[in-house]
Design a protein around this motif. Structure first.
Motif, mmCIF file in Angstrom:
data_model
loop_
_atom_site.group_PDB
_atom_site.id
_atom_site.type_symbol
_atom_site.label_atom_id
_atom_site.label_comp_id
_atom_site.label_asym_id
_atom_site.label_seq_id
_atom_site.Cartn_x
_atom_site.Cartn_y
_atom_site.Cartn_z
ATOM 1 N N TRP A 139 -13.310 60.665 48.651
ATOM 2 C CA TRP A 139 -12.734 60.220 49.682
ATOM 3 C C TRP A 139 -10.906 60.544 50.049
ATOM 4 C CZ3 TRP A 139 -14.324 57.469 52.613
ATOM 5 C CH2 TRP A 139 -13.482 56.983 54.574
ATOM 6 N N HIS A 182 -9.851 62.482 53.454
ATOM 7 C CA HIS A 182 -8.789 61.266 54.603
ATOM 8 C C HIS A 182 -7.645 62.516 54.487
ATOM 9 C CE1 HIS A 182 -6.488 58.175 55.552
ATOM 10 N NE2 HIS A 182 -5.701 58.274 55.061
ATOM 11 N N THR A 184 -12.078 61.194 57.791
ATOM 12 C CA THR A 184 -12.458 60.274 57.632
ATOM 13 C C THR A 184 -12.943 59.195 58.981
ATOM 14 O OG1 THR A 184 -10.701 59.470 57.022
ATOM 15 C CG2 THR A 184 -11.690 59.543 54.898
ATOM 16 N N LYS A 223 -13.394 52.980 53.426
ATOM 17 C CA LYS A 223 -13.144 53.626 52.497
ATOM 18 C C LYS A 223 -15.274 52.493 51.827
ATOM 19 C CE LYS A 223 -11.383 55.102 48.775
ATOM 20 N NZ LYS A 223 -10.607 55.041 47.748
ATOM 21 N N ILE A 238 -20.342 60.016 51.245
ATOM 22 C CA ILE A 238 -19.683 59.752 52.867
ATOM 23 C C ILE A 238 -19.453 60.298 53.989
ATOM 24 C CG2 ILE A 238 -17.266 59.991 52.383
ATOM 25 C CD1 ILE A 238 -16.595 60.079 49.513
ATOM 26 N N VAL A 243 -19.544 58.157 57.387
ATOM 27 C CA VAL A 243 -17.932 58.433 58.657
ATOM 28 C C VAL A 243 -19.426 58.712 59.417
ATOM 29 C CG1 VAL A 243 -17.040 60.059 58.667
ATOM 30 C CG2 VAL A 243 -16.052 58.920 56.656
#
Length: 134
Positions: free
Chosen positions: A42, A46, A51, A56, A101, A105
């Protein structure tokens, strides 16, 4: 017989178990090492500006239910990344985190143009070190 049992109010696994209980043998919070890998992925995304102002996501680890026809390494459901605990400590762990992730996103599913574009953009930024400042 099934119709008679239903009419008599006998409960079946399909309407008693939660979806997680149907999908996984166990579902639990990650340990410190699993959390560190997830947070590292993450944080890198970022730093690269990938992101997209999303919060998160939560992380859970699971042990797959035995007897399945396929091996499931990851899934994303309702804002939670689920990672197969068998990935822990392997080269697949970061990849699994990255995939879930990305689903969080982009809110895109597998095999979609949005999902593909996200990874092309990530690769471009990594190859050419184009961190985004926001």
């Amino acid at each position: 017989l099934r119709t008679m049992l239903r009419a008599a109010g006998v409960r079946e696994p399909g309407n008693v178990l939660t979806q997680e209980q149907k999908d996984y043998e166990t579902l639990e919070a990650p340990n410190a090492a699993q959390r560190a890998v997830f947070d590292g992925v993450w944080d890198k995304l970022h730093t690269l500006g990938l992101t997209r102002d999303a919060d998160k996501p939560d992380l859970m680890v699971f042990k797959p239910r035995p007897g399945g026809n396929t091996v499931v390494f990851v899934s994303y459901k309702a804002g939670v990344c689920h990672i197969n605990m068998e990935c822990s400590g392997s080269v697949h762990e970061r990849v699994a985190c990255l995939e879930e992730i990305a689903h969080h996103v982009t809110q895109a599913t597998d095999c979609t143009r949005d999902f593909q574009n996200y990874f092309i953009e990530a690769l471009d930024r990594l190859m050419f070190e184009k961190a985004v400042t926001s």
